[in-house]
Write an enzyme that holds these catalytic residues in place. Structure first.
Site, PDB file in Angstrom:
ATOM      1  N   LYS A 272      -7.127 -62.447 -56.256  1.00  0.00           N
ATOM      2  CA  LYS A 272      -6.743 -63.751 -55.940  1.00  0.00           C
ATOM      3  C   LYS A 272      -5.129 -63.819 -56.049  1.00  0.00           C
ATOM      4  O   LYS A 272      -4.870 -65.395 -56.438  1.00  0.00           O
ATOM      5  CB  LYS A 272      -7.118 -64.851 -57.315  1.00  0.00           C
ATOM      6  CG  LYS A 272      -8.828 -64.755 -57.151  1.00  0.00           C
ATOM      7  CD  LYS A 272      -8.544 -66.029 -57.756  1.00  0.00           C
ATOM      8  CE  LYS A 272      -8.781 -66.089 -59.369  1.00  0.00           C
ATOM      9  NZ  LYS A 272      -9.552 -66.638 -60.648  1.00  0.00           N
TER      10      LYS A 272
ATOM     11  N   LYS B 219      -3.085 -63.734 -58.184  1.00  0.00           N
ATOM     12  CA  LYS B 219      -2.837 -64.658 -59.526  1.00  0.00           C
ATOM     13  C   LYS B 219      -2.920 -63.885 -60.689  1.00  0.00           C
ATOM     14  O   LYS B 219      -3.016 -62.819 -61.027  1.00  0.00           O
ATOM     15  CB  LYS B 219      -3.880 -65.138 -60.145  1.00  0.00           C
ATOM     16  CG  LYS B 219      -3.691 -66.182 -60.732  1.00  0.00           C
ATOM     17  CD  LYS B 219      -4.904 -67.942 -60.611  1.00  0.00           C
ATOM     18  CE  LYS B 219      -4.064 -68.235 -62.053  1.00  0.00           C
ATOM     19  NZ  LYS B 219      -4.887 -69.555 -61.936  1.00  0.00           N
TER      20      LYS B 219
HETATM   21  N1  C2G Z   1      -8.406 -77.091 -64.680  1.00  0.00           N
HETATM   22  C1  C2G Z   1      -8.557 -78.011 -65.150  1.00  0.00           C
HETATM   23  N2  C2G Z   1      -7.189 -78.946 -65.993  1.00  0.00           N
HETATM   24  C2  C2G Z   1      -6.446 -78.284 -65.564  1.00  0.00           C
HETATM   25  C3  C2G Z   1      -5.818 -76.612 -65.439  1.00  0.00           C
HETATM   26  C4  C2G Z   1      -6.939 -76.224 -64.818  1.00  0.00           C
HETATM   27  O1  C2G Z   1      -9.086 -78.554 -65.829  1.00  0.00           O
HETATM   28  N3  C2G Z   1      -5.078 -78.873 -66.024  1.00  0.00           N
HETATM   29  C5  C2G Z   1      -9.707 -76.228 -64.442  1.00  0.00           C
HETATM   30  C6  C2G Z   1     -10.199 -75.942 -63.416  1.00  0.00           C
HETATM   31  O2  C2G Z   1      -9.834 -76.217 -62.517  1.00  0.00           O
HETATM   32  C7  C2G Z   1     -11.104 -74.950 -63.300  1.00  0.00           C
HETATM   33  C8  C2G Z   1     -10.777 -74.274 -64.658  1.00  0.00           C
HETATM   34  O3  C2G Z   1      -9.985 -75.247 -66.119  1.00  0.00           O
HETATM   35  O4  C2G Z   1     -12.257 -75.283 -62.731  1.00  0.00           O
HETATM   36  C9  C2G Z   1     -10.086 -73.134 -64.794  1.00  0.00           C
HETATM   37  O5  C2G Z   1      -8.444 -72.702 -64.514  1.00  0.00           O
HETATM   38  P1  C2G Z   1      -8.183 -71.470 -63.731  1.00  0.00           P
HETATM   39  O6  C2G Z   1      -8.334 -70.155 -64.897  1.00  0.00           O
HETATM   40  O7  C2G Z   1      -6.905 -71.657 -62.998  1.00  0.00           O
HETATM   41  O8  C2G Z   1      -9.486 -71.067 -62.860  1.00  0.00           O
HETATM   42  P2  C2G Z   1      -8.687 -70.215 -61.377  1.00  0.00           P
HETATM   43  O9  C2G Z   1      -7.654 -68.975 -61.917  1.00  0.00           O
HETATM   44  O10 C2G Z   1      -8.958 -72.019 -59.975  1.00  0.00           O
HETATM   45  O11 C2G Z   1      -9.918 -69.571 -60.874  1.00  0.00           O
HETATM   46  O12 C2G Z   1     -14.231 -68.647 -59.099  1.00  0.00           O
HETATM   47  C10 C2G Z   1     -13.408 -69.663 -59.288  1.00  0.00           C
HETATM   48  C11 C2G Z   1     -11.967 -69.018 -59.514  1.00  0.00           C
HETATM   49  O13 C2G Z   1     -11.938 -68.089 -60.536  1.00  0.00           O
HETATM   50  C12 C2G Z   1     -11.161 -70.145 -60.664  1.00  0.00           C
END
Ligand code: C2G
Length: 156
Positions: A48, A50
């Site tokens: 990703k 990331k």
């Molecule tokens: N999230 C949120 N509010 C934030 C930050 C994150 O609601 N201020 C939510 C994101 O929308 C996501 C979840 O928390 O649904 C996890 O966020 P991340 O750890 O950033 O996940 P991500 O890297 O987007 O990975 O297959 C899907 C991916 O693995 C998602």
């Protein structure tokens, strides 16, 4: 898995766990009776593009320790979602709405929801704040300031 339970599932990296993550997971739990969370492995995060601060084992344990979470599983690829939905008899798949529309294809297997993100907080924002406090970053700022001061002196 108890067939009478309404299973909900979500996925994420959950690096530097913060209130935005907790809000999302608690909202997801309120949509059913049993919450499964797929936590992205370090290898999948590399896919990703990331970079994380906290390694997979620790991110997994932090999420597993939450009262609202019933089961954690590794998230190793994009494609596993539909396999998990069938395997765990999932009723609802959900993500924060920064993913709006990305997983609509899963509608054929279960209900898909996108929940409002928590504004003003993100793992990226936290990392940027940590960066400012980082001594090497401060050193760079100091050197830049010294350079600017020497230029200004020349014009005095
Ligand atoms: N999230 C949120 N509010 C934030 C930050 C994150 O609601 N201020 C939510 C994101 O929308 C996501 C979840 O928390 O649904 C996890 O966020 P991340 O750890 O950033 O996940 P991500 O890297 O987007 O990975 O297959 C899907 C991916 O693995 C998602």
């Amino acid at each position: 898995m108890d067939k009478s339970k309404k299973i909900v599932i979500t996925y994420g990296t959950f690096d530097l766990f913060h209130i935005g993550h907790l809000n999302l997971l608690e909202k997801m739990k309120n949509l059913g009776d049993y919450l499964i969370v797929g936590v992205s492995t370090d290898e999948f995060n590399a896919q990703k593009s990331k970079k994380t601060i906290i390694n997979f084992e620790d991110r997994l344990r932090i999420v597993q320790g939450l009262k609202c979470v019933d089961l954690v599983i590794p998230e190793t690829c994009w494609e596993q979602k539909q396999v998990d939905i069938k395997k765990y008899n999932v009723s609802v798949f959900g993500m924060g709405n920064d993913w709006e529309g990305h997983f609509d294809n899963l509608n054929q297997f279960c209900k898909v929801v996108y929940l409002p993100r928590t504004e003003g907080i993100s793992s990226t924002k936290i990392k940027q704040s940590l960066n400012i406090l980082d001594k090497t970053h401060v050193e760079k700022l100091k050197n830049a300031l010294d350079t600017i001061s020497s230029i200004v002196e020349r014009f005095d």
